[in-house]
Motif scaffolding. Structure first.
Motif, PDB file in Angstrom:
ATOM      1  N   GLY A   1       0.809  -1.210   0.000  1.00 20.37           N
ATOM      2  CA  GLY A   1       0.000   0.000   0.000  1.00 20.37           C
ATOM      3  C   GLY A   1       0.845   1.264   0.000  1.00 20.37           C
ATOM      4  N   THR A   2       0.214   2.360   0.424  1.00 20.03           N
ATOM      5  CA  THR A   2       0.894   3.645   0.448  1.00 20.03           C
ATOM      6  C   THR A   2       1.849   3.709   1.638  1.00 20.03           C
ATOM      7  OG1 THR A   2      -0.926   4.605   1.728  1.00 20.03           O
ATOM      8  CG2 THR A   2      -1.054   4.798  -0.657  1.00 20.03           C
ATOM      9  N   GLY A   3       2.705   4.716   1.646  1.00 25.59           N
ATOM     10  CA  GLY A   3       3.663   4.852   2.728  1.00 25.59           C
ATOM     11  C   GLY A   3       3.037   5.396   3.994  1.00 25.59           C
ATOM     12  N   VAL A   4       3.843   5.457   5.049  1.00 21.68           N
ATOM     13  CA  VAL A   4       3.382   5.897   6.365  1.00 21.68           C
ATOM     14  C   VAL A   4       4.370   6.921   6.921  1.00 21.68           C
ATOM     15  CG1 VAL A   4       2.723   5.198   8.695  1.00 21.68           C
ATOM     16  CG2 VAL A   4       2.399   3.612   6.775  1.00 21.68           C
ATOM     17  N   LEU A   5       3.830   8.046   7.392  1.00 25.40           N
ATOM     18  CA  LEU A   5       4.637   9.036   8.094  1.00 25.40           C
ATOM     19  C   LEU A   5       4.461   8.802   9.583  1.00 25.40           C
ATOM     20  CD1 LEU A   5       6.358  11.674   7.972  1.00 25.40           C
ATOM     21  CD2 LEU A   5       4.186  12.925   8.150  1.00 25.40           C
ATOM     22  N   LYS A   6       5.576   8.633  10.314  1.00 25.78           N
ATOM     23  CA  LYS A   6       5.514   8.360  11.748  1.00 25.78           C
ATOM     24  C   LYS A   6       6.115   9.533  12.516  1.00 25.78           C
ATOM     25  CE  LYS A   6       5.778   3.321  11.351  1.00 25.78           C
ATOM     26  NZ  LYS A   6       6.316   2.093  11.982  1.00 25.78           N
ATOM     27  N   LEU A   7       5.405   9.956  13.558  1.00 24.24           N
ATOM     28  CA  LEU A   7       5.819  11.087  14.384  1.00 24.24           C
ATOM     29  C   LEU A   7       5.940  10.624  15.826  1.00 24.24           C
ATOM     30  CD1 LEU A   7       3.211  13.673  13.010  1.00 24.24           C
ATOM     31  CD2 LEU A   7       5.533  13.260  12.152  1.00 24.24           C
ATOM     32  N   ALA A   8       7.082  10.905  16.441  1.00 25.03           N
ATOM     33  CA  ALA A   8       7.304  10.489  17.826  1.00 25.03           C
ATOM     34  C   ALA A   8       7.890  11.663  18.602  1.00 25.03           C
ATOM     35  CB  ALA A   8       8.254   9.297  17.877  1.00 25.03           C
ATOM     36  N   ARG A   9       7.191  12.044  19.672  1.00 24.65           N
ATOM     37  CA  ARG A   9       7.669  13.115  20.532  1.00 24.65           C
ATOM     38  C   ARG A   9       8.418  12.496  21.709  1.00 24.65           C
ATOM     39  NH1 ARG A   9       5.056  18.023  19.767  1.00 24.65           N
ATOM     40  NH2 ARG A   9       5.072  18.513  21.987  1.00 24.65           N
ATOM     41  N   PRO A  10       9.573  13.050  22.085  1.00 26.44           N
ATOM     42  CA  PRO A  10      10.395  12.444  23.142  1.00 26.44           C
ATOM     43  C   PRO A  10       9.613  12.221  24.428  1.00 26.44           C
ATOM     44  CG  PRO A  10      11.609  14.196  22.043  1.00 26.44           C
ATOM     45  CD  PRO A  10      10.194  14.265  21.527  1.00 26.44           C
ATOM     46  N   GLY A  11       9.725  11.005  24.969  1.00 23.50           N
ATOM     47  CA  GLY A  11       9.128  10.685  26.251  1.00 23.50           C
ATOM     48  C   GLY A  11       7.666  10.309  26.221  1.00 23.50           C
ATOM     49  N   GLU A  12       6.957  10.564  25.118  1.00 21.79           N
ATOM     50  CA  GLU A  12       5.539  10.212  25.064  1.00 21.79           C
ATOM     51  C   GLU A  12       5.372   8.712  24.833  1.00 21.79           C
ATOM     52  OE1 GLU A  12       3.057  14.144  23.621  1.00 21.79           O
ATOM     53  OE2 GLU A  12       3.600  12.646  22.126  1.00 21.79           O
ATOM     54  N   PRO A  13       4.427   8.079  25.541  1.00 26.29           N
ATOM     55  CA  PRO A  13       4.220   6.640  25.380  1.00 26.29           C
ATOM     56  C   PRO A  13       3.310   6.307  24.194  1.00 26.29           C
ATOM     57  CG  PRO A  13       2.833   7.440  27.149  1.00 26.29           C
ATOM     58  CD  PRO A  13       3.639   8.621  26.668  1.00 26.29           C
ATOM     59  N   TRP A  14       3.494   7.005  23.113  1.00 24.46           N
ATOM     60  CA  TRP A  14       2.788   6.706  21.863  1.00 24.46           C
ATOM     61  C   TRP A  14       3.521   7.409  20.722  1.00 24.46           C
ATOM     62  CZ3 TRP A  14       0.138   9.965  25.439  1.00 24.46           C
ATOM     63  CH2 TRP A  14       0.027  11.300  25.066  1.00 24.46           C
ATOM     64  N   SER A  15       3.267   6.926  19.520  1.00 25.15           N
ATOM     65  CA  SER A  15       3.681   7.635  18.307  1.00 25.15           C
ATOM     66  C   SER A  15       2.441   7.809  17.451  1.00 25.15           C
ATOM     67  CB  SER A  15       4.776   6.874  17.550  1.00 25.15           C
ATOM     68  OG  SER A  15       4.369   5.559  17.229  1.00 25.15           O
ATOM     69  N   VAL A  16       2.459   8.780  16.563  1.00 23.46           N
ATOM     70  CA  VAL A  16       1.310   9.085  15.714  1.00 23.46           C
ATOM     71  C   VAL A  16       1.705   8.826  14.263  1.00 23.46           C
ATOM     72  CG1 VAL A  16      -0.321  10.855  14.972  1.00 23.46           C
ATOM     73  CG2 VAL A  16       0.458  10.812  17.357  1.00 23.46           C
ATOM     74  N   TRP A  17       0.912   7.997  13.599  1.00 20.61           N
ATOM     75  CA  TRP A  17       1.186   7.614  12.217  1.00 20.61           C
ATOM     76  C   TRP A  17       0.131   8.221  11.308  1.00 20.61           C
ATOM     77  CZ3 TRP A  17       2.028   1.575  12.827  1.00 20.61           C
ATOM     78  CH2 TRP A  17       3.001   1.360  13.815  1.00 20.61           C
ATOM     79  N   LEU A  18       0.546   8.657  10.129  1.00 20.47           N
ATOM     80  CA  LEU A  18      -0.371   9.220   9.147  1.00 20.47           C
ATOM     81  C   LEU A  18      -0.463   8.295   7.943  1.00 20.47           C
ATOM     82  CD1 LEU A  18       0.902  11.753  10.787  1.00 20.47           C
ATOM     83  CD2 LEU A  18      -0.094  13.106   8.935  1.00 20.47           C
ATOM     84  N   PHE A  19      -1.702   8.044   7.510  1.00 21.04           N
ATOM     85  CA  PHE A  19      -1.985   7.166   6.379  1.00 21.04           C
ATOM     86  C   PHE A  19      -2.708   7.939   5.285  1.00 21.04           C
ATOM     87  CE2 PHE A  19      -1.454   4.275   9.914  1.00 21.04           C
ATOM     88  CZ  PHE A  19      -0.823   3.167   9.364  1.00 21.04           C
TER      89      PHE A  19
ATOM     90  N   TRP B   1      -6.924  19.191  20.082  1.00 26.09           N
ATOM     91  CA  TRP B   1      -6.366  19.294  18.725  1.00 26.09           C
ATOM     92  C   TRP B   1      -4.999  19.984  18.767  1.00 26.09           C
ATOM     93  CZ3 TRP B   1      -7.894  15.868  15.661  1.00 26.09           C
ATOM     94  CH2 TRP B   1      -7.539  15.898  14.311  1.00 26.09           C
ATOM     95  N   ALA B   2      -4.179  19.417  19.627  1.00 27.73           N
ATOM     96  CA  ALA B   2      -2.819  19.923  19.828  1.00 27.73           C
ATOM     97  C   ALA B   2      -1.855  19.176  18.902  1.00 27.73           C
ATOM     98  CB  ALA B   2      -2.421  19.752  21.288  1.00 27.73           C
ATOM     99  N   ALA B   3      -0.563  19.495  19.014  1.00 31.16           N
ATOM    100  CA  ALA B   3       0.459  18.829  18.200  1.00 31.16           C
ATOM    101  C   ALA B   3       0.457  17.329  18.486  1.00 31.16           C
ATOM    102  CB  ALA B   3       1.835  19.424  18.522  1.00 31.16           C
ATOM    103  N   PRO B   4       0.610  16.505  17.460  1.00 35.75           N
ATOM    104  CA  PRO B   4       0.945  16.872  16.074  1.00 35.75           C
ATOM    105  C   PRO B   4      -0.256  17.061  15.154  1.00 35.75           C
ATOM    106  CG  PRO B   4       1.098  14.509  16.278  1.00 35.75           C
ATOM    107  CD  PRO B   4       0.700  15.029  17.647  1.00 35.75           C
ATOM    108  N   PHE B   5      -1.473  16.864  15.663  1.00 41.73           N
ATOM    109  CA  PHE B   5      -2.659  16.907  14.814  1.00 41.73           C
ATOM    110  C   PHE B   5      -2.882  18.279  14.192  1.00 41.73           C
ATOM    111  CE2 PHE B   5      -3.269  13.766  18.198  1.00 41.73           C
ATOM    112  CZ  PHE B   5      -3.378  12.618  17.436  1.00 41.73           C
ATOM    113  N   SER B   6      -2.477  19.314  14.909  1.00 44.17           N
ATOM    114  CA  SER B   6      -2.715  20.684  14.460  1.00 44.17           C
ATOM    115  C   SER B   6      -1.622  21.236  13.560  1.00 44.17           C
ATOM    116  CB  SER B   6      -2.841  21.589  15.688  1.00 44.17           C
ATOM    117  OG  SER B   6      -1.635  21.574  16.451  1.00 44.17           O
ATOM    118  N   GLU B   7      -0.595  20.440  13.279  1.00 45.07           N
ATOM    119  CA  GLU B   7       0.586  20.976  12.624  1.00 45.07           C
ATOM    120  C   GLU B   7       0.621  20.819  11.104  1.00 45.07           C
ATOM    121  OE1 GLU B   7       3.910  20.746  16.119  1.00 45.07           O
ATOM    122  OE2 GLU B   7       3.573  18.891  14.981  1.00 45.07           O
ATOM    123  N   GLY B   8      -0.432  20.252  10.525  1.00 46.71           N
ATOM    124  CA  GLY B   8      -0.509  20.182   9.071  1.00 46.71           C
ATOM    125  C   GLY B   8       0.315  19.095   8.416  1.00 46.71           C
TER     126      GLY B   8
END
Length: 226
Positions: free
Chosen positions: A92-110, A191-198
């Motif tokens: 499928g298509t690629g995935v952008l992964k975002l990880a903020r230091p120390g947070e117990p999750w990462s956010v992936w964009l599809f 709707w804070a970072a990273p969701f608000s960052e475009g």
């Protein structure tokens, strides 16, 4: 202490490994890395590590010893049936992964084909440990899907519950993971970072080549002294 601040930051275009340790033992009874994805660094700052997993990337994933994909195994034995790993390619298509230091999750964009944005995916996980050639973590089963209209829903709650039933996660850890998920939900509501960052408008550099999976993808990361 993860030692993050003692690892030199990567530059855009660098290739690193994004890895997860396994929850179930391999045939030799070892708990090693069972997910490895070569990725390209988009941005690496004090605020976020952003990486791109390109379509067709050769990865490593866990499978049952007979080759059956893990997700096709009945839930009751999904985490107890013997496993091994195999090389495969990201479909499928690629995935952008975002990880903020120390947070117990990462956010992936599809995205859908043609770069139509599909959703964000909050992957609950152990805060990542950086090492010279990548990052290591441990998946926590429970996830959150976030849609462009800002609605959201829990994902994989059945797997989260099953992991507790078979002893892969104790009650205390489960409480911590659920609390982390609720903290992520608060970020979504605000709707804070990273969701608000475009980031949904981001596109990869067309000159980037797909990173290769190294032969020693499962090598032991150099742990830093605390």
């Amino acid at each position: 202490m993860t030692g993050t601040e003692r690892i030199e930051r990567w530059s855009p275009g660098d290739h690193i490994l994004w890895r997860y340790r396994g929850h179930a033992p391999d045939l030799a009874g070892h708990y090693g890395v069972d997910i490895c994805r070569p990725v390209t660094v988009v941005q690496d700052t004090a605020d976020v590590l952003a990486v791109w997993m390109a379509p067709g990337t050769e990865c490593v994933k866990p499978v049952l010893v007979d080759g059956t994909p893990v997700h096709e195994q009945p839930l009751a034995t999904r985490y107890t049936a013997p496993r091994t790993v195999k090389r495969d390619h990201w479909f499928g298509t690629g995935v952008l992964k975002l990880a903020r230091p120390g947070e117990p999750w990462s956010v992936w964009l599809f995205w859908e084909p043609g770069w139509r944005f599909k959703n964000w995916y909050v992957n609950l996980e152990e805060p990542r440990t950086r090492w010279a050639d990548g990052i290591d973590s441990e998946d926590h089963f429970l996830d959150i899907c976030v849609y462009p209209d800002r609605s959201w829903r829990w994902e994989d709650e059945d797997e989260f519950d099953q992991a507790q039933r078979v002893g892969l996660m104790d009650a205390q850890k489960a409480v911590q993971v659920r609390a982390a998920g609720l903290a992520a939900v608060e970020v979504i509501h605000a709707w804070a970072a990273p969701f608000s960052e475009g980031w949904e408008h981001w596109r990869p550099d067309p000159g980037w080549r797909v990173p290769e999976l190294p032969a020693d993808w499962d090598r032991t990361a150099a742990r830093l002294a605390s």
